[in-house]
Design a protein around this motif. Sequence first.
Motif, PDB file in Angstrom:
ATOM      1  N   ILE A 208      -3.701  -1.084   3.050  1.00  0.00           N
ATOM      2  CA  ILE A 208      -4.068   0.329   2.957  1.00  0.00           C
ATOM      3  C   ILE A 208      -5.508   0.522   3.425  1.00  0.00           C
ATOM      4  N   SER A 211      -5.618   0.269   7.143  1.00  0.00           N
ATOM      5  CA  SER A 211      -5.097   1.476   7.783  1.00  0.00           C
ATOM      6  C   SER A 211      -6.151   2.576   7.802  1.00  0.00           C
ATOM      7  N   ARG A 212      -6.880   2.700   6.714  1.00  0.00           N
ATOM      8  CA  ARG A 212      -7.945   3.710   6.671  1.00  0.00           C
ATOM      9  C   ARG A 212      -9.052   3.371   7.652  1.00  0.00           C
ATOM     10  N   ILE A 221      -0.604   7.434   5.834  1.00  0.00           N
ATOM     11  CA  ILE A 221      -0.784   6.262   4.965  1.00  0.00           C
ATOM     12  C   ILE A 221       0.069   6.404   3.716  1.00  0.00           C
ATOM     13  N   HIS A 225       3.249   4.025   4.215  1.00  0.00           N
ATOM     14  CA  HIS A 225       2.879   2.728   3.656  1.00  0.00           C
ATOM     15  C   HIS A 225       2.862   2.723   2.123  1.00  0.00           C
TER      16      HIS A 225
END
Length: 315
Positions: A208, A211-212, A221, A225
């Motif tokens: 996570i 991804s950010r 997200i 996810h």
Amino acid sequence: MLRIIVRKFLEVSFFILFITFIGFAFVRMAPGDPALTILNVDELSVSQEQIETLREDMGFNDPLLVQYGRWLLDFVQLDFGESYVTGQEVTDMMLAGLPATLELGAGSLIVMILIALPLGSLSALYRNSWIDQVSRSLSIIGAAVPSFLLGLLLIDLFGVRLQWLPTMGRDGFLHLLLPSLTLGLAISSVYVRLLRSSLLDAYSQEFIQSSRARGIPESRIFFRHAFRYSLPPVITVFGVSIGSLIGGVLVIEVLFAYPGLGKMVVDAIKQRDYPFIQGYILLMGLVVFLVNTCVDLSYRFFHPEVRQQEKENVE
């Protein structure tokens, strides 16, 4: 694949034998005599000799294992017997009551999803905010209040005081609202807290954060996810708690006089209608088994590593 099919067949065979025998034994150890129900002793004058003759003819005096073996032989031939009370085939009775129970179960799950998903998600996204505090408080209250008490409160409010909704029977969508709302509210509290904790765990994972860092939008997200990562624990608990859901449906059907399988089996227990009780136990046991099997299979979709591990074990 063949090995998995054989294993599942053996599992379901053992499961059926176990639940049917346990149910058979407990039902027959319960106080009461089905011979008295069959002869309508409350309405007719019946001698003790007639009662004993009927018990002998019906096989009630045989040992428990003999009675179970006879029932199991009929079950293998897909013969569940006839009701002692109505004389109807048990299969026909269950097929008549099943649609109402399925409606109530589906309605309750829809209410649960509509409550648990928004509250659990918002509680995790806005951790320690007023939304989180309200959500946790409501979930605690929902877990503390029994479903029958909640049902009585809703009946008093919407059925008696406001007179907005019917409180008994099954005759269209409006009759389904109160029972579904009662059971949906009762079971949603567990899933609100579980989804919140699962989402918080998901947001603490490294993928996570990565991804950010790559600039992926928060909405993507969440849905692509975090939400998918948080579902397996929720689905697992649902598989474990399906028995509690079946019990809740039974209580709600009795409370709202909803003509489903739950109300029918309660009436059958009162009247010592052994064939219907045994058929109900078998049907609900199979439902629990199938739901848990579907939960196991769902892990392959939500966790690709499970599929990879199984492939490596086969190789």
